[in-house]
Write an enzyme that holds these catalytic residues in place. Structure first.
Site, short mmCIF file in Angstrom:
data_model
loop_
_atom_site.label_atom_id
_atom_site.label_comp_id
_atom_site.label_asym_id
_atom_site.label_seq_id
_atom_site.Cartn_x
_atom_site.Cartn_y
_atom_site.Cartn_z
N ALA A 374 0.76 -1.21 -0.03
CA ALA A 374 0.14 0.10 -0.04
C ALA A 374 0.93 1.20 -0.07
O ALA A 374 0.57 2.42 -0.66
CB ALA A 374 -0.86 0.18 1.34
N ALA A 375 2.11 1.12 0.83
CA ALA A 375 2.72 2.34 0.87
C ALA A 375 4.21 1.91 1.51
O ALA A 375 4.35 0.73 2.16
CB ALA A 375 2.35 3.55 1.89
N MET A 376 5.17 2.68 1.36
CA MET A 376 6.57 2.43 1.90
C MET A 376 7.17 3.67 2.47
O MET A 376 7.22 4.78 2.01
CB MET A 376 7.68 1.82 0.76
CG MET A 376 8.79 1.50 1.50
SD MET A 376 8.88 0.26 2.64
CE MET A 376 10.42 0.84 3.55
N GLU A 377 7.47 3.69 3.70
CA GLU A 377 7.68 4.90 4.51
C GLU A 377 9.23 5.16 4.48
O GLU A 377 10.01 5.87 5.29
CB GLU A 377 7.78 4.61 5.82
CG GLU A 377 8.64 3.64 6.85
CD GLU A 377 8.30 1.96 6.37
OE1 GLU A 377 8.95 1.26 7.13
OE2 GLU A 377 7.45 1.66 5.70
N ASN A 378 10.03 5.24 3.15
CA ASN A 378 11.46 5.83 3.02
C ASN A 378 11.26 7.08 3.61
O ASN A 378 10.45 7.95 3.42
CB ASN A 378 11.62 5.74 1.49
CG ASN A 378 11.33 4.70 0.62
OD1 ASN A 378 11.76 3.63 0.90
ND2 ASN A 378 10.60 4.67 -0.36
N HIS A 410 -0.09 5.99 9.27
CA HIS A 410 0.82 4.69 9.49
C HIS A 410 2.07 5.19 8.83
O HIS A 410 3.14 5.03 9.56
CB HIS A 410 0.15 3.54 8.72
CG HIS A 410 0.95 2.22 8.81
ND1 HIS A 410 0.68 1.25 9.66
CD2 HIS A 410 2.32 1.93 8.51
CE1 HIS A 410 1.59 0.14 9.63
NE2 HIS A 410 2.35 0.68 9.03
N GLU A 411 2.14 5.39 7.80
CA GLU A 411 3.50 5.74 7.28
C GLU A 411 4.09 7.03 7.57
O GLU A 411 5.31 7.09 7.96
CB GLU A 411 3.36 6.00 5.60
CG GLU A 411 2.75 5.02 4.83
CD GLU A 411 3.23 3.71 5.09
OE1 GLU A 411 4.40 3.56 5.08
OE2 GLU A 411 2.77 2.66 5.35
N HIS A 414 5.72 6.02 10.85
CA HIS A 414 7.02 5.34 10.60
C HIS A 414 8.34 6.39 10.43
O HIS A 414 9.67 5.67 10.53
CB HIS A 414 7.24 4.45 9.17
CG HIS A 414 6.62 3.19 9.37
ND1 HIS A 414 7.00 2.33 10.41
CD2 HIS A 414 5.64 2.49 8.68
CE1 HIS A 414 6.44 1.12 10.34
NE2 HIS A 414 5.53 1.09 9.10
N GLU A 433 6.58 -1.90 12.96
CA GLU A 433 5.03 -2.31 12.35
C GLU A 433 4.00 -1.98 13.22
O GLU A 433 2.91 -1.53 13.36
CB GLU A 433 4.90 -3.54 11.58
CG GLU A 433 5.69 -3.50 10.35
CD GLU A 433 5.41 -2.47 9.24
OE1 GLU A 433 4.53 -1.63 9.66
OE2 GLU A 433 6.25 -2.12 8.53
#
Length: 962
Positions: A374-378, A410-411, A414, A433
């Protein structure tokens, strides 16, 4: 590939000399003039001799090591051993202390590339990474200079590289280099040992393809004004940075990064940090962007993108610039404005909540058409799939907006838990997580307090969902041992994300934990230590580590059974409490409970005592043993008990049948005496206890007989989840009509009372204005009514679809469009299917496209379902990222169940070739197509098929470039 000693002590008199890496230098006495002539001749002759020797040696070395120049292509890739050709080509590399090949038991010590983890002899301090990106042929080339600190004396540098054509800047220090296929490592063997506490520099050049897969540095595309446009973006979590550049690709090897991207100027490039300087080449006109140096971080949080997106931006009060990048048409329509707005609010909220400032000067949100998650928290460049960040307020439902909101919440969390403080290793991935998932509800409550997310939806969306999974014998502990790279993906599941929320909820030491480990790594014991310290400061001597290890290192959870003590020797204010491991399926539980759960849990059990008119008392009891007796308030024959008040604990509660009878009577006569959370908990526990054989099946069905009087969303939501589980099991049995009629009986009165929403697009239906709980209850009732065959519900859905077709104006309220579309397609003719198919292609709103595509899978016409399956896999008409969802949703349709299962088996090789690298996508597909299979024949088919799939999943894709 080159290695330079760049430690401070290596520079002497302006020369890069080292007592180990260079010949000794003798300082000679001064020479008088009368000796100059003689000395000139001697020096000249000596110099010529030395020069000749150097040339001969250089030629010999060049001839002997030529085979290594582009990654030692003739190496034995299957074993990872160095080739026997070339200088020192034997696998027995002589030289430094302890580096000679020993006996078999010493292989991992003397040949560290045989291990599944990096040896730790050297650590990266800084990466200087330069990349040239060629979007015309989807390739890239790069050079990386890694500053290394030697920890233990070694003659090998072992790092990660996967699918890279590594070309080396060979110097006299490097004997050879080779790749290791089995664990994606790359080995550099040196002529002599590196010294501890010294700093060196490793230079590597490489080439690779911008893959069409979804991991590493991959490409994606979209259509704008009938033109196909491309972008390339990274996805490095968990172990895919090694596909983009040679690196130490484990979370604990944090370093700083300086990135330079060179590309065609028609594109924009992004990375974790802002652009520090830009320049255009006079030769080819290409753009070079130099990005600022990052803080210390793990390799899998490094990110970059090359795209021709546009953006909108805002700025926080503390000066952080926030930009949302997306397709130009999406930016122009304002589809990114909502996410940009809440991100600004969230950065301020988290900074105040954690008392730790956001660490970077900017935060970019990138909306891409295709992404595995869904997404990535770079850090500083969070990447989202479009469906999870772009919002068209006129057509998006409240459920869609809620889901999008929680993904963004959520992201952003992170950026602290994950980016700033990172787990040491993947066995503790829940440390990031779990925090992020817990704060989905805390952060969403901050944004929209009326949604009441933390107190209510947390129960049904987190607790009830994860307990379904964790009650299976195939479950696992929160913390799992992970050694092989191929095993890492399996820790990213709902057990890691959701179960640990209940551990995280105990923690209120966020600031201390973050400050102690910022820019570094942490393990679970670090969190337990901070919790214990917090308890001690409050005067409570509790060993948090000992208590929590029982919950994180054991799979599953207990069922706590409470019984009134009927013994004549004890008064009636005593209860007997027992605990055992809860498992679905009696045949597996007896074995599994004995073999894997010898320890008990420490259970904080809250108990409420009540009667027909009031709750009399509440108590907290700590349960440590298999069976205990405890004293609570006075009870008589009409007094009932409720355990685990509002389901704040991660366990199920069972009672003696008499207490269940009293609770059912209370719900039917005056349900408001029992709180909303307890009503939802009783429903969920009763259905699942019956499913696992702890209760007769009649108990939960009698319990929900009170639902016509239920006015709150939460108990209805808990009931609908349980009823859909039963529906999957019963829908092809003779008893199904009795079951569906009973459900409709419970739904009918409340459904008719709530009615249908009357608003259309752009009116009061937007979730920001409407009462969220009321809308969700109305939606839940309509879904139940239409799903189980309520005739009036069907007529209303058909009327909405007919009006849309005749007027070409969609007046269907956004919050129920998915229900109406699906119901209409299932009941109406092929022309309606074609109409929805046409609207799917013409719509530009990502949320609308999603529910239109899902509606196409609802048809009762197997010809249309088969057509959709084939089109999704063999044409560009269905986006590649949606193919798996199409197959899964066809499988959820009773008319398409066998079709999807057969199609999955026939097309497995194609699906595995396309999605195999992304194990989580294959897992989603496999669980989706088998979810609704419930006959003996289908069980046998699954067993037969799984044997063939198992080997494919363990070798899920080839590794051609090592």
């Amino acid at each position: 590939m080159g290695l330079n000693d760049s430690s401070p002590g290596a520079m002497r008199n302006g020369r890069g000399l080292s007592d180990q890496w260079a010949e000794s230098v003798v300082v000679r006495p001064r020479t008088t003039e009368r000796h100059i002539t003689v000395h000139k001749r001697l020096v000249l002759g000596f110099a010529l001799s030395i020069l000749t020797l150097i040339i001969v040696t250089a030629v010999a070395v060049a001839l002997n090591v030529k085979f290594e120049d582009c990654g030692a292509r003739d190496r034995d890739e299957s074993t990872g051993e160095p080739s026997s050709r070339g200088p020192g080509g034997s696998a027995k590399l002589n030289g430094g202390r302890g580096e000679r090949t020993g006996e078999k038991g010493d292989e991992e010590v003397v040949q560290p590339w045989r291990n599944s983890r990096l040896p730790g002899s050297v650590r990266p301090r800084h990466y200087d990474l330069r990349l040239a990106v060629y979007m015309d042929n989807f390739t890239f080339s790069g050079e990386v200079s890694i500053e290394l600190e030697c920890i233990n004396a070694t003659r090998f540098i072992v790092l990660h590289a996967d699918r890279l054509e590594v070309c080396c800047f060979l110097r006299f220090l490097v004997v050879r280099s080779w790749g290791v296929l089995t664990n994606q490592m790359y080995v550099v063997a040196l002529h002599r040992e590196m010294k501890p506490m010294r700093v060196y520099r490793l230079n590597v050049s490489f080439d690779a393809a911008i893959e069409d897969e979804l991991l590493g540095f991959f490409r994606s595309s979209y259509t704008m004004q009938r033109e196909r446009r491309y972008l390339a973006v990274t996805q490095f979590s968990p172990i895919h940075a090694r596909k983009a550049f040679p690196c130490f690709d484990e979370p604990v090897y944090k370093a700083t990064f300086s990135l330079t991207l060179r590309h065609d100027p028609q594109y924009t490039s992004l990375s974790n940090m802002p652009v520090e300087s830009s320049s255009l080449s006079d030769e080819d006109g290409w753009l070079t962007n130099h990005f600022a140096r990052t803080p210390r971080m793990s390799t899998y949080y490094l990110a970059w993108a090359v795209c021709n997106f546009t953006y909108r931006e805002t700025q926080t009060d503390s000066g952080v610039t926030i930009r949302l990048y997306a397709r130009p048409d999406a930016i122009l329509s304002g589809a990114g404005d909502y996410a940009l707005h809440i991100t600004k609010r969230l950065l301020g909220f988290y900074q105040d909540y954690f008392k730790v400032q956001y660490s970077l000067p900017k935060l970019d949100l990138l909306a891409v058409p295709k992404h595995p998650y869904a997404a990535m928290e770079n850090w500083g460049l969070s990447v989202f799939v479009e469906q999870k960040i772009l919002l068209d307020a006129d057509v998006s439902s409240s459920s869609y907006q809620m889901e999008l909101t929680m993904v963004v919440v959520h992201e952003i969390c992170h950026q602290w838990f994950g980016d700033l403080v990172t787990p040491v290793w993947w066995e503790d991935v829940w440390l990031k997580e779990g925090f992020a998932h817990f704060f989905e509800y805390v952060g969403t409550d901050f944004l929209f307090p009326k949604w009441n997310m933390e107190k209510q939806r947390f129960l049904t969306d987190v607790l009830h969902e994860v307990m379904l999974l964790d009650g299976l014998s195939s479950s696992h502990p929160i913390s799992q041992e992970v050694e092989q790279a191929t095993d890492i993906d399996r820790v990213f599941d709902w057990i890691a994300y959701k179960k640990c929320c209940f551990n995280i909820a105990l923690s209120h030491c966020f600031q201390d934990y973050l400050l102690s480990h910022m820019y570094s790594n942490a393990a679970r014991d670090d969190l337990w230590r901070k919790l214990s310290q917090a308890m001690h400061s409050e005067g409570r001597d509790i060993d948090i580590g000992e208590m929590m290890d029982r919950w994180t290192l054991q799979m599953g959870y207990p069922v706590v059974t409470i019984s009134k003590n009927q013994s004549e020797q004890l008064p009636t204010y005593y209860i007997t409490v027992s605990q055992e491991h809860f498992l679905y399926g009696e045949e597996v539980s007896a074995v599994t409970r004995v073999s894997t759960h010898e320890n008990n849990w420490q259970v904080p059990l809250t108990v409420a005592v009540g009667n027909t008119s009031a709750v009399c008392s509440e108590s907290l009891i700590w349960i440590n043993n298999k069976t205990e007796t405890h004293r609570i308030g006075q009870m008589d024959d009409s007094t009932w008990l409720v355990g685990n008040i509002n389901q704040t604990g991660y366990f199920r509660v069972n009672y003696d049948l008499q207490n269940w009878k009293l609770l059912i009577q209370q719900l039917h006569t005056n349900p408001q005496i029992i709180s909303v959370g307890n009503r939802a908990g009783l429903i969920d526990d009763a259905f699942n206890l019956a499913r696992a054989g702890y209760l007769p099946q009649g108990v939960p069905l009698q319990l929900i007989g009170y639902l016509p009087e239920e006015t709150s969303f939460l108990p209805w939501h808990a009931a609908s989840r349980a009823l859909y589980q039963l529906d999957k099991l019963l829908d092809r049995t003779d008893e199904y009509r009795l079951f569906s009629d009973y459900v409709l009986k419970q739904v009918a009165s409340r459904y008719h009372q709530m009615g249908w929403p009357t608003n259309g697009p752009g009116t009061e239906g937007n979730v920001l204005q409407a009462s969220y709980q009321t809308e969700e209850l109305q939606r839940e009732l309509i879904m139940l009514a239409c799903s189980f065959g309520n005739k009036q519900c069907h007529r209303q859905a058909v009327a909405y679809i007919s009006d849309w077709i005749s007027s070409n104006k969609n007046r269907i309220p956004p919050n129920i469009r998915d229900i109406v579309y699906c119901t209409g397609v299932s009941l109406m003719d092929e022309d309606v299917w074609e109409f929805i198919w046409m609207k799917f292609h013409s719509s530009n709103a990502v949320s609308e496209k999603k529910i239109l595509l899902e509606a196409l899978t609802c048809s009762d016409n197997t010809f249309l379902l088969n057509r959709l399956l084939n089109l999704s896999l063999t044409s560009d008409l269905v986006p590649e990222q949606d193919v798996i969802d199409v197959i899964i949703h066809v499988g959820r349709n009773p008319q398409g169940r066998n079709l999807a299962w057969r199609y999955f088996r026939e097309k497995w090789d194609i699906l595995n070739a396309r999605y195999g690298e992304a194990l989580f996508m294959n897992s989603k597909l496999i669980s989706g197509v088998t979810e609704f299979l419930n006959t003996e024949r289908e069980l046998n088919e699954v067993s037969e098929t799984s044997g063939g799939l198992r080997s494919d999943l363990h070798t899920v894709r080839p590794l051609p470039h090592h």
